[in-house]
Design an enzyme around this catalytic site. Structure first.
Site, PDB file in Angstrom:
ATOM      1  N   CYS A 260       1.473  17.735  -7.785  1.00 45.95           N
ATOM      2  CA  CYS A 260       0.029  17.975  -7.919  1.00 45.95           C
ATOM      3  C   CYS A 260      -0.373  18.827  -9.116  1.00 45.95           C
ATOM      4  O   CYS A 260      -1.162  18.381  -9.946  1.00 45.95           O
ATOM      5  CB  CYS A 260      -0.495  18.628  -6.645  1.00 45.95           C
ATOM      6  SG  CYS A 260      -0.483  17.484  -5.263  1.00 45.95           S
TER       7      CYS A 260
HETATM    8  N1  LIG Z   1       1.584  15.639  -2.078  1.00 47.46           N
HETATM    9  C1  LIG Z   1       0.776  16.682  -1.972  1.00 47.46           C
HETATM   10  O1  LIG Z   1       1.212  17.814  -1.746  1.00 47.46           O
HETATM   11  C2  LIG Z   1      -0.721  16.502  -2.112  1.00 47.46           C
HETATM   12  C3  LIG Z   1      -1.547  17.554  -1.710  1.00 47.46           C
HETATM   13  C4  LIG Z   1      -2.923  17.388  -1.847  1.00 47.46           C
HETATM   14  C5  LIG Z   1      -3.439  16.231  -2.415  1.00 47.46           C
HETATM   15  N2  LIG Z   1      -2.602  15.244  -2.821  1.00 47.46           N
HETATM   16  C6  LIG Z   1      -3.191  14.025  -3.390  1.00 47.46           C
HETATM   17  O2  LIG Z   1      -3.234  13.036  -2.364  1.00 47.46           O
HETATM   18  C7  LIG Z   1      -2.959  11.735  -2.912  1.00 47.46           C
HETATM   19  C8  LIG Z   1      -1.745  11.129  -2.232  1.00 47.46           C
HETATM   20  O3  LIG Z   1      -0.641  11.964  -2.543  1.00 47.46           O
HETATM   21  P1  LIG Z   1       0.805  11.724  -1.867  1.00 47.46           P
HETATM   22  O4  LIG Z   1       1.680  12.806  -2.378  1.00 47.46           O
HETATM   23  O5  LIG Z   1       0.637  11.527  -0.402  1.00 47.46           O
HETATM   24  O6  LIG Z   1       1.172  10.322  -2.568  1.00 47.46           O
HETATM   25  P2  LIG Z   1       2.449   9.399  -2.290  1.00 47.46           P
HETATM   26  O7  LIG Z   1       2.733   8.743  -3.576  1.00 47.46           O
HETATM   27  O8  LIG Z   1       3.500  10.186  -1.578  1.00 47.46           O
HETATM   28  O9  LIG Z   1       1.877   8.313  -1.254  1.00 47.46           O
HETATM   29  C9  LIG Z   1       0.938   7.330  -1.576  1.00 47.46           C
HETATM   30  C10 LIG Z   1       1.183   6.125  -0.684  1.00 47.46           C
HETATM   31  O10 LIG Z   1       0.194   5.117  -0.925  1.00 47.46           O
HETATM   32  C11 LIG Z   1       0.814   3.858  -0.737  1.00 47.46           C
HETATM   33  N3  LIG Z   1      -0.009   2.779  -1.301  1.00 47.46           N
HETATM   34  C12 LIG Z   1      -0.183   2.462  -2.609  1.00 47.46           C
HETATM   35  N4  LIG Z   1      -1.043   1.405  -2.694  1.00 47.46           N
HETATM   36  C13 LIG Z   1      -1.413   1.076  -1.444  1.00 47.46           C
HETATM   37  C14 LIG Z   1      -2.306   0.100  -0.874  1.00 47.46           C
HETATM   38  N5  LIG Z   1      -2.979  -0.756  -1.630  1.00 47.46           N
HETATM   39  N6  LIG Z   1      -2.454   0.050   0.474  1.00 47.46           N
HETATM   40  C15 LIG Z   1      -1.771   0.913   1.255  1.00 47.46           C
HETATM   41  N7  LIG Z   1      -0.927   1.867   0.769  1.00 47.46           N
HETATM   42  C16 LIG Z   1      -0.749   1.958  -0.544  1.00 47.46           C
HETATM   43  C17 LIG Z   1       2.168   4.034  -1.388  1.00 47.46           C
HETATM   44  O11 LIG Z   1       3.097   3.056  -0.976  1.00 47.46           O
HETATM   45  C18 LIG Z   1       2.536   5.450  -0.922  1.00 47.46           C
HETATM   46  O12 LIG Z   1       3.253   5.431   0.294  1.00 47.46           O
HETATM   47  C19 LIG Z   1      -2.796  11.947  -4.418  1.00 47.46           C
HETATM   48  O13 LIG Z   1      -4.033  11.742  -5.049  1.00 47.46           O
HETATM   49  C20 LIG Z   1      -2.387  13.401  -4.518  1.00 47.46           C
HETATM   50  O14 LIG Z   1      -2.743  13.974  -5.742  1.00 47.46           O
HETATM   51  C21 LIG Z   1      -1.242  15.351  -2.665  1.00 47.46           C
END
Ligand SMILES: NC(=O)c1ccc[n+]([C@@H]2O[C@H](COP(=O)([O-])OP(=O)(O)OC[C@H]3O[C@@H](n4cnc5c(N)ncnc54)[C@H](O)[C@@H]3O)[C@@H](O)[C@H]2O)c1
Length: 415
Positions: A260
């Site tokens: 992030c």
């Molecule tokens: N990881 C963190 O600590 C955190 C904290 C706060 C905010 N965020 C934000 O939240 C968002 C998600 O982060 P994350 O770490 O969970 O991401 P991630 O990459 O771990 O997970 C995203 C998921 O979305 C899925 N995906 C992609 N296209 C898709 C579709 N069309 N339909 C269904 N699923 C689909 C992927 O397969 C993946 O499993 C990002 O914008 C990130 O910046 C992350």
């Protein structure tokens, strides 16, 4: 409430199990078959304390088909928004998911709220998400609602943070949309701030860039302190008593990584440039972070020639309590060590397997074997590293592990 969560990464999966635990009917949707199978087998592909336990006591539906969200009153979008080549947050995966949700909205008779939880550049929900949803022929604010509610969880403490948020930000298209989300969170004790969509998007990016700035700031102070023979940790302690400053995120070291902070910082820089503003301060926060990591390699070089020397790395995850190595400082440091001709052996209690997929050429060993190197570099502050015997070793510490001070030669990256 009937809730669908699109995207089952860190945010989606943890949100899903927590909302299910609180009594909601949750459906998790992802395009990644392996992830869905792993969730079904209660063996999620990510590590979070308490996650497996929660998966075992909750009843969650999973699907590879977004149409499973048809019956939902609330659809959360938790799709990844990685950095593009120019640093901007890539929205193509999110766009695909929103187009799919639009098909659900088209067929739905009842009102539902679509809520963006992914971190997105300011303007995305209004300028991209709503127009795509309205391609369904339905109208935002009339047939469906829209919210933007950013997620602030910390990896490693994700379940705790989801259940005990410091604040809940609800960016709402209109009052009815916001009321639906506020109703979901009505039993939480956290303050709820209701605002517009763009402000909610900006609150998330401003929060992360502020935290990144705090770290680069204290690293800068640390670099000055080191030259002056002053302990930056003492300085930070003294500063932290002032509640305008606060004591958190003032741990000097090799800098910040993770999925992030670096990406959101780059994302806000790119968005600023798009609107013709040069965010010099933010750019410098990023530059300082990269230079800071490489300082550890410079310090090693001060003590011996790296060519053919064996450097032992303690810690590969970007922080303790997670197996996540995304943008971990260990990545650029190991790259630099290999470039210098050093041999690298490494240990991490959770992240070694993930690291192996990036660096199959280095050796993965026990922590005791890491100590058996020409020099040791500490890159993640895992608790267990404070119980090792460093006597007789050369240690360059990037994370201020107290016990490491017992090494024969000990130097902190900026202390
Ligand atoms: N990881 C963190 O600590 C955190 C904290 C706060 C905010 N965020 C934000 O939240 C968002 C998600 O982060 P994350 O770490 O969970 O991401 P991630 O990459 O771990 O997970 C995203 C998921 O979305 C899925 N995906 C992609 N296209 C898709 C579709 N069309 N339909 C269904 N699923 C689909 C992927 O397969 C993946 O499993 C990002 O914008 C990130 O910046 C992350």
């Amino acid at each position: 409430m009937r809730i669908s969560i699109i995207g089952t990464g860190y945010v989606g999966l943890v949100t899903g199990v927590c909302l299910a635990k609180l009594g909601n009917e949750v459906t998790l949707v992802d395009v990644d078959k392996k992830k869905i199978e792993a969730i079904n087998q209660k063996r999620p592909s990510i590590y979070e304390e308490g996650l497996v336990e929660l998966l075992n006591v909750t009843d969650i539906e999973t699907s590879l088909d977004f149409k499973k969200s048809f019956g939902s009153e609330l659809i959360f979008i938790c799709i990844g928004t990685p950095s593009g080549d120019d640093g901007s947050l890539l929205l193509d995966q999110l766009e695909t998911a929103v187009k799919q949700i639009s098909q659900v909205v088209r067929r739905k008779e009842e009102y539902c709220v679509v809520c963006v939880k992914s971190t997105v550049p300011p303007g995305t929900t209004r300028e991209l998400v709503i127009p795509l949803l309205e391609k369904s022929g339905k109208e935002a604010g009339k047939h469906f609602g829209v919210c933007m509610s950013p997620e602030f969880l910390r990896e490693g403490k994700a379940i705790y943070d989801l259940m005990n948020p410091a604040r809940i930000i609800i960016g709402e298209y209109d009052k009815r949309s916001g009321d639906t989300l506020a109703n979901l969170y009505k039993d939480f004790s956290a303050p709820i701030m209701r605002t517009n969509l763009g402000t909610a998007e900006m609150i998330k990016l401003a929060s992360n860039t502020f935290l990144a700035t705090k770290i680069s700031f204290i690293n800068e102070i640390g670099n000055i302190c080191k030259q002056l023979n002053i302990d930056v940790y003492e300085v930070a302690k003294g500063m932290g008593f002032d509640d305008r400053i606060g004591s958190k995120f003032l741990n000097a070291g090799v800098g910040f990584g993770g999925s992030c902070l670096p990406k959101d910082l780059r994302g806000l820089i790119a968005r600023s440039k798009q609107i013709g503003y040069e965010p010099k301060l933010l750019q410098e926060v990023l530059n300082r972070n990269d230079e800071q990591a490489l300082k550890s390699v410079e310090l090693l070089k001060k003590h011996f020639n790296l060519k053919n020397a064996t450097v032992g790395i303690l810690g590969l995850a970007f922080k303790p309590e997670t197996d996540d190595i995304r943008e971990s400082r260990a990545i650029i440091i190991v790259e630099a060590l290999l470039h210098e001709g050093a041999k690298v052996k490494a240990y991490d209690p959770l992240a070694a397997e993930n690291f192996r997929s990036l660096f199959p050429q280095i050796e993965y060993v026990t922590k005791e074997e890491v100590l058996n190197s020409d020099a040791v570099l500490i890159l993640t502050e895992w608790e267990e590293f404070n119980r090792l015997d460093y006597s007789g070793k050369i240690v360059i510490d990037g994370r201020r592990v107290p016990k490491a001070k017992g090494a024969r030669i000990y130097e902190g990256v900026c202390w």
